[in-house]
Write a protein that holds these residues in place. Structure first.
Motif, PDB file in Angstrom:
ATOM      1  N   HIS A   1       0.864  -1.182   0.000  1.00  0.00           N
ATOM      2  CA  HIS A   1       0.000   0.000   0.000  1.00  0.00           C
ATOM      3  C   HIS A   1       0.902   1.234   0.000  1.00  0.00           C
ATOM      4  CE1 HIS A   1       0.283  -1.805   4.076  1.00  0.00           C
ATOM      5  NE2 HIS A   1       0.551  -0.577   4.490  1.00  0.00           N
ATOM      6  N   LEU A   2       0.787   2.010  -1.083  1.00  0.00           N
ATOM      7  CA  LEU A   2       1.651   3.165  -1.284  1.00  0.00           C
ATOM      8  C   LEU A   2       0.820   4.427  -1.456  1.00  0.00           C
ATOM      9  CD1 LEU A   2       4.175   1.719  -3.918  1.00  0.00           C
ATOM     10  CD2 LEU A   2       4.289   1.556  -1.425  1.00  0.00           C
ATOM     11  N   CYS A   3       1.422   5.566  -1.098  1.00  0.00           N
ATOM     12  CA  CYS A   3       0.804   6.847  -1.430  1.00  0.00           C
ATOM     13  C   CYS A   3       0.943   7.028  -2.944  1.00  0.00           C
ATOM     14  CB  CYS A   3       1.473   7.997  -0.675  1.00  0.00           C
ATOM     15  SG  CYS A   3       3.211   8.264  -1.120  1.00  0.00           S
ATOM     16  N   ARG A   4       0.151   7.932  -3.497  1.00  0.00           N
ATOM     17  CA  ARG A   4       0.160   8.080  -4.955  1.00  0.00           C
ATOM     18  C   ARG A   4       1.510   8.544  -5.506  1.00  0.00           C
ATOM     19  NH1 ARG A   4      -3.585   7.295  -8.373  1.00  0.00           N
ATOM     20  NH2 ARG A   4      -5.123   7.105  -6.708  1.00  0.00           N
ATOM     21  N   PRO A   5       2.200   9.512  -4.859  1.00  0.00           N
ATOM     22  CA  PRO A   5       3.517   9.894  -5.388  1.00  0.00           C
ATOM     23  C   PRO A   5       4.507   8.724  -5.428  1.00  0.00           C
ATOM     24  CG  PRO A   5       2.722  11.588  -3.898  1.00  0.00           C
ATOM     25  CD  PRO A   5       1.774  10.442  -3.778  1.00  0.00           C
ATOM     26  N   CYS A   6       4.530   7.896  -4.380  1.00  0.00           N
ATOM     27  CA  CYS A   6       5.452   6.752  -4.377  1.00  0.00           C
ATOM     28  C   CYS A   6       5.038   5.727  -5.424  1.00  0.00           C
ATOM     29  CB  CYS A   6       5.496   6.108  -2.989  1.00  0.00           C
ATOM     30  SG  CYS A   6       6.469   7.044  -1.775  1.00  0.00           S
ATOM     31  N   HIS A   7       3.730   5.531  -5.583  1.00  0.00           N
ATOM     32  CA  HIS A   7       3.255   4.614  -6.614  1.00  0.00           C
ATOM     33  C   HIS A   7       3.698   5.094  -7.996  1.00  0.00           C
ATOM     34  CE1 HIS A   7       0.617   2.226  -9.164  1.00  0.00           C
ATOM     35  NE2 HIS A   7       0.127   3.343  -9.666  1.00  0.00           N
TER      36      HIS A   7
ATOM     37  N   GLY B   1      11.099   2.811 -16.933  1.00  0.00           N
ATOM     38  CA  GLY B   1      12.303   3.535 -17.341  1.00  0.00           C
ATOM     39  C   GLY B   1      12.024   4.990 -17.608  1.00  0.00           C
ATOM     40  N   LYS B   2      11.044   5.566 -16.914  1.00  0.00           N
ATOM     41  CA  LYS B   2      10.677   6.968 -17.118  1.00  0.00           C
ATOM     42  C   LYS B   2      10.861   7.761 -15.828  1.00  0.00           C
ATOM     43  CE  LYS B   2       7.411   5.969 -20.852  1.00  0.00           C
ATOM     44  NZ  LYS B   2       6.046   6.166 -21.378  1.00  0.00           N
ATOM     45  N   TYR B   3      10.504   9.052 -15.901  1.00  0.00           N
ATOM     46  CA  TYR B   3      10.634   9.944 -14.759  1.00  0.00           C
ATOM     47  C   TYR B   3       9.261  10.367 -14.243  1.00  0.00           C
ATOM     48  CZ  TYR B   3      15.537  10.566 -16.142  1.00  0.00           C
ATOM     49  OH  TYR B   3      16.853  10.363 -16.453  1.00  0.00           O
TER      50      TYR B   3
ATOM     51  N   ARG C   1       6.615  18.505 -10.117  1.00  0.00           N
ATOM     52  CA  ARG C   1       5.519  19.435  -9.835  1.00  0.00           C
ATOM     53  C   ARG C   1       4.200  18.691  -9.614  1.00  0.00           C
ATOM     54  NH1 ARG C   1       4.793  24.766 -11.056  1.00  0.00           N
ATOM     55  NH2 ARG C   1       6.894  24.945 -10.217  1.00  0.00           N
ATOM     56  N   CYS C   2       3.819  17.818 -10.560  1.00  0.00           N
ATOM     57  CA  CYS C   2       2.512  17.158 -10.468  1.00  0.00           C
ATOM     58  C   CYS C   2       2.590  15.733  -9.947  1.00  0.00           C
ATOM     59  CB  CYS C   2       1.811  17.173 -11.821  1.00  0.00           C
ATOM     60  SG  CYS C   2       2.598  16.111 -13.063  1.00  0.00           S
ATOM     61  N   ARG C   3       3.805  15.178  -9.823  1.00  0.00           N
ATOM     62  CA  ARG C   3       4.038  13.830  -9.311  1.00  0.00           C
ATOM     63  C   ARG C   3       3.483  12.728 -10.204  1.00  0.00           C
ATOM     64  NH1 ARG C   3       8.067  14.975  -5.870  1.00  0.00           N
ATOM     65  NH2 ARG C   3       7.494  16.664  -4.459  1.00  0.00           N
ATOM     66  N   LEU C   4       3.269  13.032 -11.486  1.00  0.00           N
ATOM     67  CA  LEU C   4       2.788  12.035 -12.430  1.00  0.00           C
ATOM     68  C   LEU C   4       3.912  11.611 -13.361  1.00  0.00           C
ATOM     69  CD1 LEU C   4      -0.715  13.521 -13.371  1.00  0.00           C
ATOM     70  CD2 LEU C   4      -0.194  11.732 -11.703  1.00  0.00           C
ATOM     71  N   VAL C   5       3.722  10.432 -13.983  1.00  0.00           N
ATOM     72  CA  VAL C   5       4.740   9.912 -14.897  1.00  0.00           C
ATOM     73  C   VAL C   5       4.845  10.810 -16.127  1.00  0.00           C
ATOM     74  CG1 VAL C   5       5.386   7.949 -16.356  1.00  0.00           C
ATOM     75  CG2 VAL C   5       4.326   7.555 -14.120  1.00  0.00           C
ATOM     76  N   ILE C   6       6.069  11.073 -16.565  1.00  0.00           N
ATOM     77  CA  ILE C   6       6.313  11.895 -17.754  1.00  0.00           C
ATOM     78  C   ILE C   6       6.473  10.968 -18.954  1.00  0.00           C
ATOM     79  CG2 ILE C   6       7.807  13.632 -18.814  1.00  0.00           C
ATOM     80  CD1 ILE C   6       8.755  14.364 -15.987  1.00  0.00           C
ATOM     81  N   ASP C   7       5.526  11.009 -19.873  1.00  0.00           N
ATOM     82  CA  ASP C   7       5.583  10.138 -21.046  1.00  0.00           C
ATOM     83  C   ASP C   7       6.484  10.704 -22.141  1.00  0.00           C
ATOM     84  OD1 ASP C   7       3.867   8.080 -20.123  1.00  0.00           O
ATOM     85  OD2 ASP C   7       2.145   9.381 -20.466  1.00  0.00           O
ATOM     86  N   GLU C   8       6.529  12.056 -22.253  1.00  0.00           N
ATOM     87  CA  GLU C   8       7.361  12.673 -23.276  1.00  0.00           C
ATOM     88  C   GLU C   8       8.770  12.907 -22.739  1.00  0.00           C
ATOM     89  OE1 GLU C   8       4.890  16.156 -21.535  1.00  0.00           O
ATOM     90  OE2 GLU C   8       4.817  13.979 -21.686  1.00  0.00           O
ATOM     91  N   GLN C   9       9.583  13.620 -23.484  1.00  0.00           N
ATOM     92  CA  GLN C   9      10.944  13.947 -23.054  1.00  0.00           C
ATOM     93  C   GLN C   9      10.886  14.887 -21.851  1.00  0.00           C
ATOM     94  OE1 GLN C   9      13.711  12.642 -24.250  1.00  0.00           O
ATOM     95  NE2 GLN C   9      15.032  13.778 -22.850  1.00  0.00           N
ATOM     96  N   PRO C  10      11.469  14.506 -20.700  1.00  0.00           N
ATOM     97  CA  PRO C  10      11.378  15.376 -19.527  1.00  0.00           C
ATOM     98  C   PRO C  10      12.331  16.558 -19.614  1.00  0.00           C
ATOM     99  CG  PRO C  10      12.727  13.475 -19.030  1.00  0.00           C
ATOM    100  CD  PRO C  10      12.193  13.256 -20.419  1.00  0.00           C
ATOM    101  N   LEU C  11      12.014  17.603 -18.880  1.00  0.00           N
ATOM    102  CA  LEU C  11      12.921  18.734 -18.733  1.00  0.00           C
ATOM    103  C   LEU C  11      13.637  18.534 -17.403  1.00  0.00           C
ATOM    104  CD1 LEU C  11      12.075  22.429 -19.470  1.00  0.00           C
ATOM    105  CD2 LEU C  11      13.542  21.794 -17.572  1.00  0.00           C
ATOM    106  N   MET C  12      14.976  18.476 -17.415  1.00  0.00           N
ATOM    107  CA  MET C  12      15.752  18.186 -16.219  1.00  0.00           C
ATOM    108  C   MET C  12      16.291  19.476 -15.595  1.00  0.00           C
ATOM    109  SD  MET C  12      15.371  14.934 -16.186  1.00  0.00           S
ATOM    110  CE  MET C  12      16.433  14.558 -14.770  1.00  0.00           C
ATOM    111  N   PHE C  13      16.207  19.553 -14.272  1.00  0.00           N
ATOM    112  CA  PHE C  13      16.733  20.691 -13.532  1.00  0.00           C
ATOM    113  C   PHE C  13      17.314  20.165 -12.225  1.00  0.00           C
ATOM    114  CE2 PHE C  13      16.147  24.136 -10.374  1.00  0.00           C
ATOM    115  CZ  PHE C  13      16.954  25.096 -10.959  1.00  0.00           C
ATOM    116  N   ARG C  14      18.639  20.245 -12.092  1.00  0.00           N
ATOM    117  CA  ARG C  14      19.329  19.762 -10.893  1.00  0.00           C
ATOM    118  C   ARG C  14      18.929  18.321 -10.573  1.00  0.00           C
ATOM    119  NH1 ARG C  14      18.642  25.270  -7.329  1.00  0.00           N
ATOM    120  NH2 ARG C  14      20.241  26.479  -8.393  1.00  0.00           N
ATOM    121  N   SER C  15      18.947  17.477 -11.570  1.00  0.00           N
ATOM    122  CA  SER C  15      18.653  16.038 -11.453  1.00  0.00           C
ATOM    123  C   SER C  15      17.182  15.737 -11.216  1.00  0.00           C
ATOM    124  CB  SER C  15      19.487  15.397 -10.317  1.00  0.00           C
ATOM    125  OG  SER C  15      20.869  15.538 -10.571  1.00  0.00           O
ATOM    126  N   ASP C  16      16.330  16.747 -11.175  1.00  0.00           N
ATOM    127  CA  ASP C  16      14.889  16.536 -11.039  1.00  0.00           C
ATOM    128  C   ASP C  16      14.218  16.681 -12.402  1.00  0.00           C
ATOM    129  OD1 ASP C  16      14.971  16.104  -8.302  1.00  0.00           O
ATOM    130  OD2 ASP C  16      14.795  18.244  -7.854  1.00  0.00           O
TER     131      ASP C  16
END
Length: 253
Positions: free
Chosen positions: A116-122, A131-133, A137-152
């Motif tokens: 049982h996980l919270c939604r962000p951890c899930h 293999g995605k990020y 900001r929204c804690r959802l999976v990024i399907d397109e190319q992510p924008l990286m800032f300080r490893s986030d």
């Protein structure tokens, strides 16, 4: 004894009361003192505390043994609010995300590989498996190319100033997990560390005309933090006493 009580009977044994007898009144129900006992162990209720179920009264111990569910985490009986989830019962404070330990009682949860996980951890676990990020900001999976800032990682349209909504650049500033453009950040009056260029939220060291995180104000030679100890300046740099004497032979500290 009043006329009304003269005809009254004990709720448990249905016998009348003696004229000088002490009577127990529980929410309008009358009992002989020796009849006002737990329906399971037949002992008096400690300090008069009892639990009622289907018209019968029980002491706390027997009520727990007979009816109260056990918590799937701590194993203790649950009196009061019960969280029913994952084929088990839980105290609200014991039902927590198995990864980040946040309480789930009022947040909701997601089943993930039997956990049982919270939604962000899930979402993070789901993204890891794909293999995605996950967007910071929204804690959802990024399907397109992510924008990286300080490893986030961020969705491109979520990399914006928290205050004004303006699209950010690599010069964005982070404060307490939120991102700001330079103008908005400067208006907040938060000092920037002269070493890492990140906001200083706690204790500030003022030296060399700049401001520093305590752990980032270090000797220019040995790079050990001064941590409140005296430093010595030369040509815009700070040194501990040992290395100041090395770069300035014969100088008086």
């Amino acid at each position: 004894m009043s006329d009304a009580l003269a005809n009254a009977v004990c709720q448990r044994c249905q016998a009348r009361f003696a004229p000088a007898e002490r009577i127990v009144n529980s929410n309008g129900e009358l009992y002989h003192e020796h009849c006002f006992v737990c329906a399971q162990c037949f002992r008096p209720f400690p300090e008069g505390l009892f639990y009622e179920f289907e018209g019968r009264k029980y002491c706390e111990h027997d009520f727990q043994m007979l009816f109260a569910p056990c918590c799937g985490s701590c194993g203790e009986f649950i009196i009061g609010r019960v969280i029913k989830a994952m084929n088990n019962n839980w105290h609200p404070g014991c039902f927590r995300c198995e990864l980040c330990d946040v309480e789930l009682a009022d947040l909701g949860f997601v089943k993930n590989a039997g956990r049982h996980l919270c939604r962000p951890c899930h979402n993070r676990e789901k993204a890891k498996g794909l293999g995605k990020y996950v967007c910071q900001r929204c804690r959802l999976v990024i399907d397109e190319q992510p924008l990286m800032f300080r490893s986030d990682a961020y969705h491109p349209d979520h990399f914006s100033c928290t205050h004004c909504g303006k699209e950010l650049t690599a010069e964005a500033r982070e404060l307490k997990g939120e991102l700001y453009c330079l103008p908005c950040h400067d208006k907040m009056g938060v000092p920037i560390c002269g070493a890492c260029r990140r906001p200083i939220e706690g204790r500030v060291v003022n030296a060399l005309g700049k401001q520093w995180h305590v752990e980032h104000f270090v000797c220019a030679k040995c790079e050990k933090p001064f941590l409140g100890h005296r430093h010595y300046e030369k040509k815009g740099l700070a040194y501990c006493e040992t290395h100041y004497n090395q770069v300035s032979p014969g100088a008086e500290p």
